[in-house]
Scaffold this active site. Structure first.
Site, PDB file in Angstrom:
ATOM      1  CG  ASP A 124      41.925  37.787  46.746  1.00 25.92           C
ATOM      2  OD1 ASP A 124      41.705  38.282  47.853  1.00 25.92           O
ATOM      3  OD2 ASP A 124      41.973  36.565  46.544  1.00 25.92           O
TER       4      ASP A 124
ATOM      5  CD  GLU B 202      43.215  32.100  50.924  1.00 27.40           C
ATOM      6  OE1 GLU B 202      42.098  31.594  50.905  1.00 27.40           O
ATOM      7  OE2 GLU B 202      43.427  33.248  51.383  1.00 27.40           O
TER       8      GLU B 202
END
Ligand code: FRU
Length: 512
Positions: free
Chosen positions: A50, A236
């Protein structure tokens, strides 16, 4: 004598085969470096996932990211760091926040995903008086014992030198609700109430919580949103932010969450559009699940904080990968890349607000290329351009064709093909013959989106970069991002049509 000769011959063969092996490995690794994108961000080496802590400060765009300093698979999560002046060329900086051993000496803390803010009013009290450029990172402290998760809570760290060096807050964590899964804080300054707001997820509950704080240290729960939309996978990396509506002065709020995909058991991002009053997010009446990107490989995207006013739209970067096969990618030295930054806005449609995404302009990186006007195509048409890192912009007048295609990264029968089916208005990307697809059974796939032509014209904007293909249709109305791993590198482009079709304009530029 004969014995010595035999030994010498054997030794010779052994050395030669060793050299051959070394050469083979070297060739193999050079070949694999070919998968490294030219204009998409990748780390010098090792694993990334990420994007984190994206923030702008004093002429620099900061990109932090989930990084394993020790290897090419997920682990030891830390925050890697890079800066850019133009969002396209990145300078690599040392790891910003590293995994650390806890005082109990039996557990360690990984630095999971989160965000960064500029605390210009020194609300945290971390910085010297009058200094307006203090940076605070808000991340998930993932406590584990030899890799086994123990707890997740939110912690902060601060930097007075533009993210180059960091100190952990000595009273961490700042938010702990006693859950093992509780992560990915995304914080921004909410000017109307002069306070910080955090979106953070309870992944297993498909729930985003919103907290407020005056000082980034004490957080109070305001509201929750969730149990809606795509719940096929855990939630998420949430982000809540204002977004302009095209052709008006209006702003709405958008909540993005990384979760499931339209195709079962893959991952994607979904979004909800609505209003936010400083406490509660209220979604528009929405009767379908909305995805940010319908390809397989766009996840965990978040927007930049503190962009200068010259940016009238939020800018988001996403991780190009899918957890389904992320650790198995056939690239060797590095694993994982980031999307080209995308500008976001909304379009008001009869069905409700819809996200529009356009990549930031690559003009400054364009090389000479091909510029065609009113190009008639029927059957197969090879273009006088080849390459593996380039940009395509096309306006296609559909004419009498029923199926139109652009085959990318083509070497013989190996190709990544984009096809538009006129009768069903379906745009599909097929990577089944794109090259190395066998490294994981879930990798070979076809993605499809519905895209209606506008006045008989379909617009395509493609970013092709070695192992990355980002597809923007109709000025960013629909987007698909996919990785491909060609084994041959002729990099040809072929247009295909089963009737006569006119490419009103077709511009292809190599990108340096
Ligand atoms: C999303 C994610 C986050 C987590 C991070 C760990 O890809 O699973 O939820 O913070 O990756 O690396």
């Amino acid at each position: 004598m004969l014995k010595n000769l035999v030994i010498a011959v054997f030794l010779g063969i052994a050395i030669l085969s060793c050299q051959n092996k070394d050469k083979k490995e070297e060739e193999e690794s050079t070949k694999r470096e070919l998968y490294r994108p030219v204009y998409h961000f990748t780390p010098i080496q090792n694993w990334i996932n990420d994007p984190n802590g994206m923030v702008y400060l004093d002429g620099e765009y900061h990109l932090f990211y989930q990084y394993n300093p020790f290897g090419n698979e997920w682990g030891h999560m830390s925050w890697g760091h890079a800066v850019s002046k133009d969002l396209l060329t990145w300078e690599h900086l040392p790891v910003a926040l590293k995994e650390f051993r806890n005082k109990d000496d039996t557990t360690q803390t990984m630095i999971f995903s989160g965000s960064a803010v500029i605390d210009s009013a020194n609300t945290s009290g971390f910085f010297e008086k009058g200094k307006k450029n203090g940076m605070v990172a808000i991340y998930t402290s993932n406590v584990h014992a030899s890799g086994k998760g123990v707890a997740q809570h939110q912690s902060i760290a601060y930097s007075a030198d533009k993210g180059r060096t960091w100190k952990q807050y000595d009273k961490n964590p700042v938010l702990n609700i006693g859950l093992k899964d509780f992560r990915d804080p995304n914080v921004f300054w909410y000017a109307p109430d002069k306070k910080w707001i955090m979106s953070v997820v309870k992944p297993l509950d498909y729930t985003v919580q919103f907290y407020q704080s005056q000082n980034l240290k004490e957080w109070k729960l305001m509201s929750e949103f969730g149990k809606k939309g795509d719940m096929t996978k855990i939630w998420e990396c949430p982000a809540l932010f204002p977004i302009p509506v095209e052709g008006s002065d209006q702003k709405k709020w958008i909540l993005t969450v990384s979760s499931g995909h339209r195709q079962k058991n893959y991952l994607a991002m979904q979004y909800f559009v609505g209003d936010f009053d400083g406490k509660t997010f209220t979604p528009q009446k929405q009767d379908e699940i909305l995805y940010v990107d319908e390809g397989k490989d766009f996840y965990a995207g978040i927007p930049f904080n503190s962009l200068p006013a010259s940016h009238t739209k939020p800018v988001m970067i996403g991780w190009i990968n899918d957890w389904e096969y992320a650790n198995k990618l056939p690239s060797a030295k590095f694993k994982g890349s980031m999307s080209v930054p995308r500008e976001l806005s909304l379009q008001s449609t009869p069905a409700g607000y819809r996200l529009i995404q356009t990549p930031v302009s690559l003009k400054s990186k364009q090389e000479a290329g091909l510029d065609e006007k009113d190009l008639k195509v029927s059957g197969n048409h090879s273009l006088d351009f080849s390459g593996e890192s380039y940009e395509v912009e096309a306006e296609i007048s559909l004419g009498s064709a029923k199926k139109i295609g652009i085959n990318l990264l083509k070497s013989g029968s190996e190709e990544s093909s984009l096809t538009y089916d006129v009768s069903s208005s379906t745009l599909s990307f097929d990577r089944k013959k794109s090259g190395n697809v066998d490294f994981h059974e879930r990798f070979p796939s076809i993605e499809s989106v519905t895209v209606k032509p506008q006045n008989g014209v379909l617009k395509l904007h493609l970013l092709v970069d070695q192992s990355v293909v980002e597809i923007f249709a109709n000025d960013g109305e629909k987007v698909m991002t996919d990785m491909v791993f060609p084994t041959k590198h002729e990099g040809k482009i072929e247009l295909v049509s089963d009737g006569e079709v006119i490419f009103k304009s077709l511009a292809i530029h190599g990108i340096k």
